[in-house]
Design a protein around this motif. Sequence first.
Motif, short mmCIF file in Angstrom:
data_model
loop_
_atom_site.label_atom_id
_atom_site.label_comp_id
_atom_site.label_asym_id
_atom_site.label_seq_id
_atom_site.Cartn_x
_atom_site.Cartn_y
_atom_site.Cartn_z
N ARG A 137 0.83 -1.20 0.00
CA ARG A 137 0.00 0.00 0.00
C ARG A 137 0.87 1.25 0.00
N ARG A 138 1.90 1.27 0.84
CA ARG A 138 2.79 2.43 0.91
C ARG A 138 3.57 2.63 -0.39
N VAL A 139 3.98 1.52 -1.02
CA VAL A 139 4.68 1.61 -2.31
C VAL A 139 3.76 2.21 -3.36
N ALA A 140 2.52 1.74 -3.42
CA ALA A 140 1.56 2.26 -4.39
C ALA A 140 1.31 3.75 -4.18
N GLU A 141 1.17 4.18 -2.92
CA GLU A 141 0.97 5.60 -2.62
C GLU A 141 2.17 6.44 -3.05
N ALA A 142 3.36 5.97 -2.73
CA ALA A 142 4.57 6.72 -3.06
C ALA A 142 4.75 6.82 -4.58
N ASN A 143 4.53 5.73 -5.28
CA ASN A 143 4.69 5.75 -6.73
C ASN A 143 3.60 6.58 -7.41
N ALA A 144 2.39 6.61 -6.86
CA ALA A 144 1.31 7.41 -7.42
C ALA A 144 1.59 8.91 -7.24
N ALA A 145 2.32 9.27 -6.20
CA ALA A 145 2.61 10.68 -5.91
C ALA A 145 3.81 11.21 -6.69
N ARG A 146 4.48 10.34 -7.43
CA ARG A 146 5.65 10.79 -8.20
C ARG A 146 5.22 11.68 -9.36
N ARG A 147 6.03 12.66 -9.65
CA ARG A 147 5.77 13.56 -10.78
C ARG A 147 6.29 12.91 -12.06
N PRO A 148 5.61 13.14 -13.16
CA PRO A 148 6.13 12.63 -14.44
C PRO A 148 7.51 13.23 -14.73
N GLY A 149 8.40 12.41 -15.22
CA GLY A 149 9.74 12.88 -15.55
C GLY A 149 10.71 12.88 -14.39
N THR A 150 10.29 12.37 -13.23
CA THR A 150 11.20 12.29 -12.08
C THR A 150 12.33 11.31 -12.43
N PRO A 151 13.59 11.70 -12.23
CA PRO A 151 14.70 10.84 -12.63
C PRO A 151 14.85 9.56 -11.79
N ARG A 152 14.30 9.56 -10.60
CA ARG A 152 14.44 8.37 -9.76
C ARG A 152 13.45 7.29 -10.20
N PRO A 153 13.88 6.03 -10.17
CA PRO A 153 12.95 4.96 -10.53
C PRO A 153 11.91 4.75 -9.44
N PRO A 154 10.77 4.14 -9.78
CA PRO A 154 9.75 3.87 -8.76
C PRO A 154 10.31 2.92 -7.69
N ILE A 155 9.77 3.01 -6.49
CA ILE A 155 10.22 2.10 -5.44
C ILE A 155 9.40 0.81 -5.50
N ASP A 156 9.90 -0.24 -4.85
CA ASP A 156 9.14 -1.48 -4.73
C ASP A 156 9.20 -1.94 -3.28
N VAL A 157 8.64 -3.08 -3.00
CA VAL A 157 8.54 -3.57 -1.62
C VAL A 157 9.92 -3.76 -0.98
N ALA A 158 10.94 -4.01 -1.79
CA ALA A 158 12.30 -4.19 -1.25
C ALA A 158 12.79 -2.94 -0.51
N TYR A 159 12.19 -1.78 -0.78
CA TYR A 159 12.53 -0.55 -0.07
C TYR A 159 12.34 -0.71 1.44
N PHE A 160 11.41 -1.56 1.84
CA PHE A 160 11.08 -1.75 3.25
C PHE A 160 11.84 -2.92 3.89
N ARG A 161 12.93 -3.34 3.31
CA ARG A 161 13.79 -4.35 3.94
C ARG A 161 15.03 -3.64 4.48
N CYS A 162 15.52 -4.09 5.62
CA CYS A 162 16.71 -3.43 6.18
C CYS A 162 17.99 -4.10 5.71
N CYS A 163 17.95 -5.37 5.41
CA CYS A 163 19.14 -6.13 5.03
C CYS A 163 18.78 -7.10 3.90
N VAL A 164 19.83 -7.67 3.31
CA VAL A 164 19.58 -8.71 2.30
C VAL A 164 18.94 -9.92 2.97
#
Length: 90
Positions: free
Chosen positions: A34-61
């Motif tokens: 849910r948080r990933v979907a919200e963050a990616n929906a709030a991105r502006r078109p043309g933002t140089p950073r790639p969209p985030i995914d669920v791996a963003y919420f992991r602290c370690c491998v």
Amino acid sequence: MRGGYTYSEPPPGAVTCRTCGRMNIGISRAEAERRVAEANAARRPGTPRPPIDVAYFRCCVRPRLRPARLGDIPDGSTFGAVLCEGADEG
């Protein structure tokens, strides 16, 4: 406990990673998605950073999580959210 820091009980739902030692609030996969979907929906078109995914919420491998306990984080420290698909007991 280390140093001259004071410690309080961790907040409900807090977990500590046995791999890196960081304390965070554990969230479910559904909450992370849910948080990933919200963050990616709030991105502006043309933002140089790639969209985030669920791996963003992991602290370690290879996170090995356990319930947080007194002494895991000093008072006044900040913490975030981590994907907690199952915490070890103890």
